[in-house]
Design an enzyme around this catalytic site. Structure first.
Site, short mmCIF file in Angstrom:
data_model
loop_
_atom_site.label_atom_id
_atom_site.label_comp_id
_atom_site.label_asym_id
_atom_site.label_seq_id
_atom_site.Cartn_x
_atom_site.Cartn_y
_atom_site.Cartn_z
N ASP A 1 -31.83 6.69 3.46
CA ASP A 1 -30.50 6.08 3.52
C ASP A 1 -30.53 4.62 3.96
O ASP A 1 -31.56 4.10 4.38
CB ASP A 1 -29.59 6.91 4.45
CG ASP A 1 -30.28 7.30 5.77
OD1 ASP A 1 -31.32 6.70 6.09
OD2 ASP A 1 -29.79 8.20 6.45
N HIS B 1 -26.12 16.49 10.76
CA HIS B 1 -26.32 15.78 9.50
C HIS B 1 -27.80 15.55 9.19
O HIS B 1 -28.64 15.47 10.08
CB HIS B 1 -25.51 14.47 9.44
CG HIS B 1 -26.03 13.32 10.25
ND1 HIS B 1 -25.21 12.53 11.03
CD2 HIS B 1 -27.26 12.80 10.39
CE1 HIS B 1 -25.92 11.58 11.59
NE2 HIS B 1 -27.18 11.72 11.23
N ASN C 1 -24.55 16.20 15.02
CA ASN C 1 -23.55 17.03 14.33
C ASN C 1 -24.17 17.79 13.16
O ASN C 1 -23.46 18.33 12.32
CB ASN C 1 -22.38 16.17 13.85
CG ASN C 1 -22.82 15.11 12.85
OD1 ASN C 1 -23.99 15.03 12.50
ND2 ASN C 1 -21.89 14.29 12.41
N GLU D 1 -22.83 13.91 6.19
CA GLU D 1 -22.05 14.37 7.32
C GLU D 1 -21.44 15.75 7.04
O GLU D 1 -21.37 16.18 5.88
CB GLU D 1 -20.92 13.36 7.60
CG GLU D 1 -21.42 11.96 7.95
CD GLU D 1 -21.96 11.85 9.37
OE1 GLU D 1 -22.47 12.83 9.92
OE2 GLU D 1 -21.86 10.74 9.93
#
Ligand code: GLP
Length: 261
Positions: free
Chosen positions: A67, A138, A136, A143
């Protein structure tokens, strides 16, 4: 999913580096999927050591990073291209033209995403994809609630991720709110996946990823679908696992060819 629990992050990163080094030794022109973040830093240091002291050769290796932040030029100190150059590429004998990080300032971001997918395919696909895990759940910048079959695309970062990563940017306002990321479908296409997650902050995400239901609310849980996924944890991140003893048992009773050592 192969779950390997080590005493501390250091031991986990050395094991991770060993797994990647073996892939490179067996296939000198391997295609590596790479990750950024605090977690893999020690693993990269170990790869650099293996290159310097044991001649691990990266001259034919190709890499694709997961990313990049939208809006950050490659020479921005917080860009993932800069991170990779500083923490790995300039210390090993890799051909920089074979290193790929999405271009966060491309004039046509959608075309950049499609082109990234094409470049991965043209390279023959990814042999092993290194991953970290967000608090979280990811992976890459996928996400919670994003499609489990997504391809490389532009994602909106969650507030939690912005908070977690804002430290290095000084403030939340200074942070890009969007990123280009390989999709979960792209990640699952890699022939192997190697995810590292350490520390108490990752306990819940690890629990859901390994033992929770397969769900878009925890993108990491998509690895349950992967035929060859290895998860390396430390005692802290593994603390919430119900079947930790089972994973340790399996680890102790592996046949020789199944061991990473
Ligand atoms: C970042 C990256 C992920 C990384 C994760 C965890 O936002 N996009 O690839 O795995 O968050 O980061 P860290 O390793 O610093 O905990």
């Amino acid at each position: 999913m192969e779950v390997l629990i080590r005493d501390n992050p250091d031991a986990g990163c050395i094991l991770g580096a060993k797994i990647i080094a073996r892939v490179v030794r067996e296939k000198p022109d391997a295609v590596l999927g790479l990750a950024t973040g605090r977690t893999p830093l020690r693993l990269y240091q170990e790869l650099i050591r293996l290159h310097r002291e044991e001649g691990l050769d990266f001259s034919k290796v190709t890499t694709f990073n997961l990313d990049e932040y939208v809006g950050l030029p490659p020479d921005h100190v917080q860009s993932y291209r800069y991170f990779m150059d500083e923490n790995l590429f300039r210390h090993i004998n890799i051909d920089r033209r074979r290193t790929h990080v999405p271009n966060g300032i491309a004039a046509d971001l959608h075309e950049e995403c499609r082109d990234y997918e094409r470049r991965i395919a043209d390279a023959g696909g990814i042999d092993i994809q290194l991953l970290g895990l967000g608090r979280n759940g990811h992976i890459g910048f996928n996400e919670p609630t994003g499609s489990l079959r997504s391809r490389t695309w532009i994602k909106i970062l969650s507030e939690q991720t912005l908070r977690d990563n804002s430290e290095v940017f000084g403030s939340l306002e200074a942070m890009p709110k969007h990123a280009i990321t390989m999709g979960i479908g792209t990640i699952l296409d890699a022939r192997r996946c190697l995810l590292l997650a350490f520390g108490p902050a990752k306990v819940r995400a690890v629990e859901h990823m390994v033992e929770g239901p397969l769900s878009a609310i925890c993108p990491g849980s998509a690895l349950q679908l992967h035929p060859r996924a290895t998860v390396v944890l430390d005692e802290n991140s593994a603390a919430g696992l119900r079947y930790a003893d089972h994973y340790r048992w399996i680890d102790r009773h592996k046949l020789d060819w199944q061991r990473h050592q």
